[in-house]
Structures are given as structure tokens and as C-alpha cells.
Design a protein around this motif. Sequence first.
Motif, short mmCIF file in Angstrom:
data_model
loop_
_atom_site.label_atom_id
_atom_site.label_comp_id
_atom_site.label_asym_id
_atom_site.label_seq_id
_atom_site.Cartn_x
_atom_site.Cartn_y
_atom_site.Cartn_z
N GLN A 41 -7.76 17.03 -14.86
CA GLN A 41 -9.19 16.92 -14.62
C GLN A 41 -9.96 17.49 -15.81
O GLN A 41 -10.15 18.72 -15.89
CB GLN A 41 -9.61 17.64 -13.33
CG GLN A 41 -11.07 17.43 -12.99
CD GLN A 41 -11.48 18.07 -11.68
OE1 GLN A 41 -10.81 18.96 -11.18
NE2 GLN A 41 -12.59 17.60 -11.10
N PRO A 42 -10.42 16.62 -16.73
CA PRO A 42 -11.28 17.11 -17.81
C PRO A 42 -12.61 17.60 -17.24
O PRO A 42 -12.99 17.23 -16.12
CB PRO A 42 -11.48 15.87 -18.70
CG PRO A 42 -10.37 14.94 -18.30
CD PRO A 42 -10.13 15.20 -16.85
N ARG A 43 -13.30 18.41 -18.00
CA ARG A 43 -14.57 18.97 -17.55
C ARG A 43 -15.55 17.86 -17.17
O ARG A 43 -15.69 16.87 -17.89
CB ARG A 43 -15.17 19.85 -18.65
CG ARG A 43 -16.42 20.60 -18.25
CD ARG A 43 -16.89 21.51 -19.37
NE ARG A 43 -18.13 22.16 -19.05
CZ ARG A 43 -18.21 23.26 -18.32
NH1 ARG A 43 -17.13 23.85 -17.87
NH2 ARG A 43 -19.39 23.81 -18.06
N ASP A 44 -16.21 18.03 -16.05
CA ASP A 44 -17.23 17.09 -15.57
C ASP A 44 -16.68 15.69 -15.27
O ASP A 44 -17.43 14.70 -15.31
CB ASP A 44 -18.41 16.99 -16.55
CG ASP A 44 -19.16 18.30 -16.66
OD1 ASP A 44 -19.75 18.56 -17.73
OD2 ASP A 44 -19.16 19.07 -15.67
N GLN A 45 -15.39 15.58 -15.02
CA GLN A 45 -14.79 14.31 -14.60
C GLN A 45 -13.97 14.54 -13.33
O GLN A 45 -13.68 15.68 -12.96
CB GLN A 45 -13.89 13.74 -15.69
CG GLN A 45 -14.61 13.38 -16.97
CD GLN A 45 -13.68 12.74 -17.98
OE1 GLN A 45 -12.75 12.02 -17.62
NE2 GLN A 45 -13.94 12.98 -19.27
N GLY A 46 -13.62 13.43 -12.68
CA GLY A 46 -12.75 13.54 -11.51
C GLY A 46 -11.30 13.68 -11.94
O GLY A 46 -10.94 13.39 -13.08
N PRO A 47 -10.44 14.14 -11.04
CA PRO A 47 -9.00 14.22 -11.35
C PRO A 47 -8.42 12.85 -11.65
O PRO A 47 -8.80 11.85 -11.03
CB PRO A 47 -8.40 14.80 -10.06
CG PRO A 47 -9.53 15.45 -9.35
CD PRO A 47 -10.74 14.64 -9.70
N GLN A 48 -7.49 12.80 -12.60
CA GLN A 48 -6.80 11.57 -12.97
C GLN A 48 -5.31 11.80 -12.80
O GLN A 48 -4.75 12.73 -13.37
CB GLN A 48 -7.14 11.19 -14.41
CG GLN A 48 -8.63 10.92 -14.62
CD GLN A 48 -9.08 11.14 -16.06
OE1 GLN A 48 -8.27 11.27 -16.97
NE2 GLN A 48 -10.39 11.18 -16.28
N LEU A 49 -4.66 10.92 -12.03
CA LEU A 49 -3.24 11.08 -11.74
C LEU A 49 -2.41 10.92 -13.00
O LEU A 49 -2.56 9.95 -13.75
CB LEU A 49 -2.80 10.05 -10.70
CG LEU A 49 -1.35 10.14 -10.25
CD1 LEU A 49 -1.11 11.42 -9.45
CD2 LEU A 49 -0.98 8.92 -9.42
N LEU A 50 -1.52 11.89 -13.23
CA LEU A 50 -0.59 11.81 -14.37
C LEU A 50 0.77 11.27 -13.93
O LEU A 50 1.35 10.40 -14.57
CB LEU A 50 -0.40 13.20 -15.00
CG LEU A 50 -1.59 13.81 -15.73
CD1 LEU A 50 -1.27 15.25 -16.13
CD2 LEU A 50 -1.96 12.98 -16.93
N VAL A 51 1.30 11.85 -12.84
CA VAL A 51 2.65 11.52 -12.40
C VAL A 51 2.79 11.93 -10.95
O VAL A 51 2.11 12.87 -10.50
CB VAL A 51 3.70 12.25 -13.28
CG1 VAL A 51 3.50 13.76 -13.23
CG2 VAL A 51 5.13 11.90 -12.90
N TYR A 52 3.64 11.21 -10.19
CA TYR A 52 3.98 11.72 -8.89
C TYR A 52 5.45 11.46 -8.55
O TYR A 52 6.07 10.53 -9.07
CB TYR A 52 3.01 11.26 -7.80
CG TYR A 52 3.18 9.89 -7.22
CD1 TYR A 52 2.59 8.78 -7.81
CD2 TYR A 52 3.85 9.71 -6.01
CE1 TYR A 52 2.69 7.53 -7.23
CE2 TYR A 52 3.95 8.46 -5.43
CZ TYR A 52 3.36 7.37 -6.03
OH TYR A 52 3.45 6.13 -5.45
#
Lengths: 108, 114
Positions: free
Chosen positions: B37-48
Amino acid sequence: GQQVQQSPASLVLQEGENAELQCNFSSTATQLQWFYQSPGGSLVSLLSNPSGTKHTGRLTSTTVTKERRSSLHISSSQTTDSGTYLCATNTGNYKYVFGAGTRLKVIA
Amino acid sequence: EAGVTQSPRYAVLQEGQAVSFWCDPISGHDTLYWYQQPRDQGPQLLVYFRDEAVIDNSQLPSDRFSAVRPKGTNSTLKIQSAKQGDTATYLCASSPQGAGDTQYFGPGTRLLVL
């Protein structure tokens, strides 16, 4: 891929006022959730609402699937409601796509 | 029931340094997610992962990022040679079997790369 847009980007309210947050998404979603992120960073799920209207406490979410939009209404806002509200959707797998969020500040 | 725990909570690095993040999911949860989650952005999935298997790592920058979950419980996310663009909060989440729509998030690790 799926894109999620939230508006407004930020909102300042006086305590007791109501808030209306919007979420628009580019593809039909099988699941939609609203999350609250505290200033400290933790995410908590508020509501899961893929379609229709759901209530919990002072929160009401309405999702119109055909129009690919959802809203979150917060009634009688309190200073403790301050934080970031995130909308997230998925399209049938476990991969959620999040919007950038609405930053809410409630002042006394 | 203990929630998802992460460590460290904060990390500050110079560019080129390596860093590892640890996640301990809720006991019994078979699926584990890492988000950036970069500043002022929503979380972005990397891996699951489901148990020890990687299900999707298509958004993981494979040249510098790696993630493992060797016993299907705890997980480690590693950045080999950090860049300033990696500055973000790294969130771990877990979900129980068959309920991937319900994800429980940890407090995150805030990374600053100078």
C-alpha cells in the motif's frame, strides 16, 4: 483488469453530520466490501455488500450491481469515525482490487 | 483468538539494502495474502498462498521480491535490493478455508527507503 474509483478523495465534517461515500467499479463484481483503515494503518471490514442495501449500526451500504456502483452512508458522524474508508471488489476469485479510499475527518 | 501479527512494524533502509517482513496468520487460516500500500493509495495484492502453495504471484516484482510460506503457516516477504519506489506499507491478511471473501488484516509494516 478491474478498476475501482472512490469519491470524494477527502471529506471534512462537523460532528453529527452525515457522510456519503461513493465507489464505482469497471467490471461486474461478485463481491464488494467496505473497509475502514485507522490512522495507525489496520484495516477492518465494515460491510460485505455485493448487491442491495445493508445496514450495520450507523452505516448503510447500497450496491447497484448493474450500474457497477456502491455507496456507504455514515449517519451522525463522530470524531472516532475519522480515518480512511476503502472499497474493494473481486470478480469471482479471492483477489480483491481496492480503490484509493476516501479520507474522512470529523471535527468536534 | 489472536489476530494476524506482523513484524517489524517499521523499517528504514538505504537503497540497495535487503529487508524481510514476517507474517503470522490467524491459526487455522489456509490462505495468506501480501499487499503493498503506497501512501494515499489502496492496497495492491502482491502474492497469495493457499497452504504452502503460491496461487498467484503475478503482481510480485520477481527480480527483487520473493515470498515463501514453507509450512503453510507463517510467511516471509523479502526485498533483495530496495528502491525508493518500494516505500509503502506492507500488509498481510489471512482467510479461513472456503471463505476468501473474508480477509483479516494485520497492522502492517511501514517501509521507508531513503
